[in-house]
Write an enzyme that holds these catalytic residues in place. Structure first.
Site, PDB file in Angstrom:
ATOM      1  N   GLY A  48       0.793  -1.232   0.000  1.00 18.00           N
ATOM      2  CA  GLY A  48       0.000   0.000   0.000  1.00 18.00           C
ATOM      3  C   GLY A  48       0.821   1.276   0.000  1.00 18.00           C
ATOM      4  O   GLY A  48       0.261   2.362  -0.134  1.00 18.00           O
ATOM      5  N   ASP A 179     -28.287  28.052   1.268  1.00 19.03           N
ATOM      6  CA  ASP A 179     -27.843  28.583   2.565  1.00 19.03           C
ATOM      7  C   ASP A 179     -27.017  29.843   2.341  1.00 19.03           C
ATOM      8  O   ASP A 179     -26.653  30.172   1.206  1.00 19.03           O
ATOM      9  CB  ASP A 179     -27.038  27.534   3.342  1.00 19.03           C
ATOM     10  CG  ASP A 179     -25.851  27.012   2.558  1.00 19.03           C
ATOM     11  OD1 ASP A 179     -25.339  27.745   1.692  1.00 19.03           O
ATOM     12  OD2 ASP A 179     -25.433  25.871   2.802  1.00 19.03           O
ATOM     13  N   LYS A 202     -30.215  27.381   6.180  1.00 20.11           N
ATOM     14  CA  LYS A 202     -30.074  25.940   6.409  1.00 20.11           C
ATOM     15  C   LYS A 202     -29.550  25.704   7.815  1.00 20.11           C
ATOM     16  O   LYS A 202     -28.672  26.436   8.286  1.00 20.11           O
ATOM     17  CB  LYS A 202     -29.075  25.405   5.375  1.00 20.11           C
ATOM     18  CG  LYS A 202     -28.666  23.966   5.541  1.00 20.11           C
ATOM     19  CD  LYS A 202     -27.721  23.542   4.413  1.00 20.11           C
ATOM     20  CE  LYS A 202     -26.263  23.690   4.784  1.00 20.11           C
ATOM     21  NZ  LYS A 202     -25.329  23.286   3.725  1.00 20.11           N
TER      22      LYS A 202
HETATM   23  C1  R5P Z   1     -21.622  24.008   2.905  1.00 24.77           C
HETATM   24  O1  R5P Z   1     -22.060  25.017   3.385  1.00 24.77           O
HETATM   25  C2  R5P Z   1     -21.491  23.863   1.427  1.00 24.77           C
HETATM   26  O2  R5P Z   1     -21.654  25.076   0.770  1.00 24.77           O
HETATM   27  C3  R5P Z   1     -22.458  22.853   0.862  1.00 24.77           C
HETATM   28  O3  R5P Z   1     -23.784  23.320   1.018  1.00 24.77           O
HETATM   29  C4  R5P Z   1     -22.312  21.549   1.575  1.00 24.77           C
HETATM   30  O4  R5P Z   1     -20.969  21.219   1.682  1.00 24.77           O
HETATM   31  C5  R5P Z   1     -23.046  20.446   0.847  1.00 24.77           C
HETATM   32  O5  R5P Z   1     -22.835  19.248   1.547  1.00 24.77           O
HETATM   33  P1  R5P Z   1     -23.901  18.101   1.459  1.00 24.77           P
HETATM   34  O6  R5P Z   1     -24.100  17.764  -0.001  1.00 24.77           O
HETATM   35  O7  R5P Z   1     -23.272  16.962   2.211  1.00 24.77           O
HETATM   36  O8  R5P Z   1     -25.160  18.589   2.105  1.00 24.77           O
END
Ligand code: R5P
Length: 306
Positions: A48, A179, A202
């Site tokens: 590995g 978000d 979010k």
């Molecule tokens: C976090 O704030 C990023 O902008 C994305 O929204 C996040 O990383 C998405 O992750 P997942 O697909 O696991 O919800």
């Protein structure tokens, strides 16, 4: 802006391009840079451990390593040992093109006792390279990569490419950011397209589960919602947002992201939740990577070749 170590003298040999796990786009990147594809063996010993041997001449040359670093723990050591070998063999400069830069999301100690792995990763990688080029790293609590990486870096923004793709493929888009962190992409893309945008809020409940705020989007029932985010990892964020929009009677959204990691069956789950199409940049090898970032990356690398 930080300065790169070493020199690339006039009349020097063409740069050497090493592709590690990102072969097709790296070939286009190499062409754009007029780089020579490195003859190199990078393989695993039976136990590995990683073996590296350059068959191309390295001494005095600029070496560019273009690597897929999604799921980074299994991929980072071959990159580091390749960079270390290049330096050991007398490379003038060693640069890393990481189209997706991992370990950016643990950017604080959220709970007592946690490691801030974004910092440790940055320090470890920077010990082996002279410069870094990447696409839209997840900058949230850090304002810039300079706050994190001791080596100079160039960040390429995919927003114009996302806007171009959306403009060509989606009628009457309504840009939706799931978000606050996605606002930087949603806002830029909406500005470039002169389209409306909303940003939801979010709450993350666990690694995979999130709750997305309700919002009254009835004014945009005639639009096509386009969810825009930097990363789709487990898909939890996009899936929850798709569900909440569909529940409110909006048409099935198109999901667009810079980086598509798609843990497990995230892509299939997203489509099953009501997403009509999912598209990403080709920063991570996957079937959704329709948006090509190599020309932008080449511009970023060129700035270290002068
Ligand atoms: C976090 O704030 C990023 O902008 C994305 O929204 C996040 O990383 C998405 O992750 P997942 O697909 O696991 O919800």
């Amino acid at each position: 802006m930080k300065r790169a170590r070493g020199r690339h003298s006039r009349g020097a040999a063409r740069p050497l391009l090493v592709a590690l796990g990102w072969e097709d786009p790296a070939a286009r990147l190499g062409n754009a840079l007029r780089a020579e594809p490195a003859r190199i063996a990078v393989r695993r010993f039976p136990d590995g451990e990683t073996y590296v041997r350059f068959d191309s001449a390295v001494e005095g040359r600029a070496v560019v390593i273009a690597a897929d670093l999604s799921r980074p723990d299994e991929k980072i050591l071959p990159v580091l040992w390749t960079a270390a070998t290049a330096r050991d063999l007398g490379a003038a400069r060693v640069g890393l093109v990481a189209p997706y830069l991992p370990y950016m999301r643990q950017d604080a100690r959220f709970q007592a006792g946690e490691g801030i792995t974004s910092r440790y990763f940055a320090q470890t990688v920077s010990a082996h390279i002279d410069w870094l080029v990447t696409v839209d790293p997840h900058l949230h609590r850090y304002r810039s990569l300079d706050d994190l990486y001791p080596v100079p870096s160039r960040v390429v923004s995919a927003a114009p490419l996302l806007a171009e793709w959306i403009g060509a493929h989606v009628q009457a888009p309504l840009l939706v950011g799931p978000d606050a962190e996605s606002e930087q992409w949603t806002g830029s893309v909406a500005g470039l397209l002169d389209a409306p945008s909303v940003v939801l809020s979010k709450t993350r409940l666990s690694d995979r589960e999130v709750r997305v705020s309700d919002a009254d989007l009835s004014a945009w029932r005639d639009c096509t919602p386009v969810l825009v985010d930097d990363v789709i990892s487990t898909g939890g964020t996009m899936i929850e947002t798709v569900r909440s929009l569909v529940k409110r009677g909006l048409p099935g959204p198109v999901c667009v992201a810079v980086h598509g990691i798609f843990v497990g069956g995230a892509r299939e789950e997203l489509l099953a939740a009501g997403c009509r199409r999912v598209v990403t940049c080709n920063t991570v090898p996957n079937p959704t990577g329709e948006i090509d970032v190599t020309a932008l990356l080449a511009e970023g690398v060129q700035s270290f070749m002068a």
